[in-house]
Motif scaffolding. Structure first.
Motif, PDB file in Angstrom:
ATOM      1  N   SER A 164      17.733  -8.281  -7.679  1.00  0.00           N
ATOM      2  CA  SER A 164      18.602  -7.294  -7.044  1.00  0.00           C
ATOM      3  C   SER A 164      18.021  -6.844  -5.708  1.00  0.00           C
ATOM      4  N   VAL A 165      18.895  -6.465  -4.822  1.00  0.00           N
ATOM      5  CA  VAL A 165      18.478  -5.962  -3.513  1.00  0.00           C
ATOM      6  C   VAL A 165      17.680  -4.674  -3.688  1.00  0.00           C
ATOM      7  N   ARG A 166      18.090  -3.824  -4.624  1.00  0.00           N
ATOM      8  CA  ARG A 166      17.383  -2.565  -4.870  1.00  0.00           C
ATOM      9  C   ARG A 166      15.914  -2.825  -5.199  1.00  0.00           C
ATOM     10  N   THR A 167      15.637  -3.781  -6.075  1.00  0.00           N
ATOM     11  CA  THR A 167      14.264  -4.090  -6.456  1.00  0.00           C
ATOM     12  C   THR A 167      13.475  -4.640  -5.267  1.00  0.00           C
ATOM     13  N   LYS A 168      14.116  -5.480  -4.480  1.00  0.00           N
ATOM     14  CA  LYS A 168      13.434  -6.031  -3.300  1.00  0.00           C
ATOM     15  C   LYS A 168      13.127  -4.933  -2.292  1.00  0.00           C
ATOM     16  N   LEU A 169      14.064  -3.989  -2.097  1.00  0.00           N
ATOM     17  CA  LEU A 169      13.815  -2.870  -1.189  1.00  0.00           C
ATOM     18  C   LEU A 169      12.687  -1.975  -1.709  1.00  0.00           C
ATOM     19  N   ASP A 170      12.678  -1.750  -3.026  1.00  0.00           N
ATOM     20  CA  ASP A 170      11.594  -0.952  -3.618  1.00  0.00           C
ATOM     21  C   ASP A 170      10.245  -1.629  -3.397  1.00  0.00           C
ATOM     22  N   GLY A 171      10.208  -2.949  -3.513  1.00  0.00           N
ATOM     23  CA  GLY A 171       8.967  -3.691  -3.267  1.00  0.00           C
ATOM     24  C   GLY A 171       8.510  -3.565  -1.830  1.00  0.00           C
ATOM     25  N   LEU A 172       9.430  -3.675  -0.897  1.00  0.00           N
ATOM     26  CA  LEU A 172       9.096  -3.510   0.525  1.00  0.00           C
ATOM     27  C   LEU A 172       8.589  -2.099   0.802  1.00  0.00           C
ATOM     28  N   LEU A 177       4.151   1.544   2.234  1.00  0.00           N
ATOM     29  CA  LEU A 177       3.373   2.739   1.932  1.00  0.00           C
ATOM     30  C   LEU A 177       1.877   2.413   1.802  1.00  0.00           C
ATOM     31  N   GLN A 178       1.557   1.171   1.467  1.00  0.00           N
ATOM     32  CA  GLN A 178       0.149   0.778   1.309  1.00  0.00           C
ATOM     33  C   GLN A 178      -0.510   0.446   2.633  1.00  0.00           C
ATOM     34  N   ILE A 179       0.280   0.229   3.663  1.00  0.00           N
ATOM     35  CA  ILE A 179      -0.294  -0.094   4.969  1.00  0.00           C
ATOM     36  C   ILE A 179      -0.928   1.165   5.557  1.00  0.00           C
ATOM     37  N   GLN A 180      -2.160   1.025   5.976  1.00  0.00           N
ATOM     38  CA  GLN A 180      -2.856   2.153   6.568  1.00  0.00           C
ATOM     39  C   GLN A 180      -2.719   2.071   8.082  1.00  0.00           C
ATOM     40  N   LEU A 181      -2.230   3.125   8.635  1.00  0.00           N
ATOM     41  CA  LEU A 181      -2.079   3.157  10.083  1.00  0.00           C
ATOM     42  C   LEU A 181      -3.366   3.671  10.739  1.00  0.00           C
TER      43      LEU A 181
END
Length: 182
Positions: A164-172, A177-181
């Motif tokens: 589902s698109v919802r699951t793919k969006l949740d994964g993205l 959120l894990q990327i540290q700026l």
């Protein structure tokens, strides 16, 4: 506890039916009994009422089902009533049905999509599932859930394929959120 009860009684019924070569017959009888009980909710109330003596309940089961159902299924109903497990009957029937479908290589698939599938699309999904799963036949159930946005979710037993698109969006979202700026 209820799961153990349904497994114990369901397994016993399955073994008796398999030994007698009557699994398909009992499956059909169970379907009929389910329909009868669903259309007569007062029967369930009567069988579960604590004020009705067990002996009367057994007599009712005999009067209603004896001679109309196989001895195996009538015997199960009598045992379930005598052991005061009548409320577990739907779960027992479900366990038995699942065992027979497993034996006959019949899968039950639940397909969730964001929009209603056309008949041709439904047939294509069924065909693809039969080709990839190894089952002899497929019992299909379709659901529409607009919140999945697009794609589909397919569940067969305890296996789930979620595209589902919802699951793919949740994964993205999780990845972002894990990327540290900085």
């Amino acid at each position: 506890m209820a799961k153990l009860v349904s497994k114990t009684y369901g397994e016993a019924l399955y073994e008796v039916a398999a030994e007698a070569g009557k699994t398909s017959e009992l499956m059909e009888e169970i379907r009929c009994v389910r329909e009868i009980l669903a259309s007569n909710p007062g029967f369930d109330e009567l069988m579960e009422h604590p004020g009705v003596p067990k002996q009367e309940k057994l007599q009712i089961v005999e009067n209603v089902f004896k001679g109309r159902l196989s001895d195996e299924l009538t015997g199960l109903l009598e045992v379930v009533v005598s052991k005061e497990r009548y409320r577990d009957l739907p779960a027992i029937f479900a366990y038995f049905t699942e065992k027979v479908k497993e034996e006959q290589r019949i899968a039950v698939a639940w397909v969730t999509t964001a929009v209603e599938l056309a008949p041709g699309q439904r047939e294509a999904v069924k065909t693809k599932l039969l080709e990839t799963s190894g089952y002899a036949s497929m019992e299909m159930h379709y659901e529409v859930d607009a919140s999945i946005i697009g794609g589909m979710i397919i569940r067969i037993g305890d296996r789930v394929v979620d595209s589902s698109v919802r699951t793919k969006l949740d994964g993205l979202k999780k990845q972002l959120l894990q990327i540290q700026l900085g």
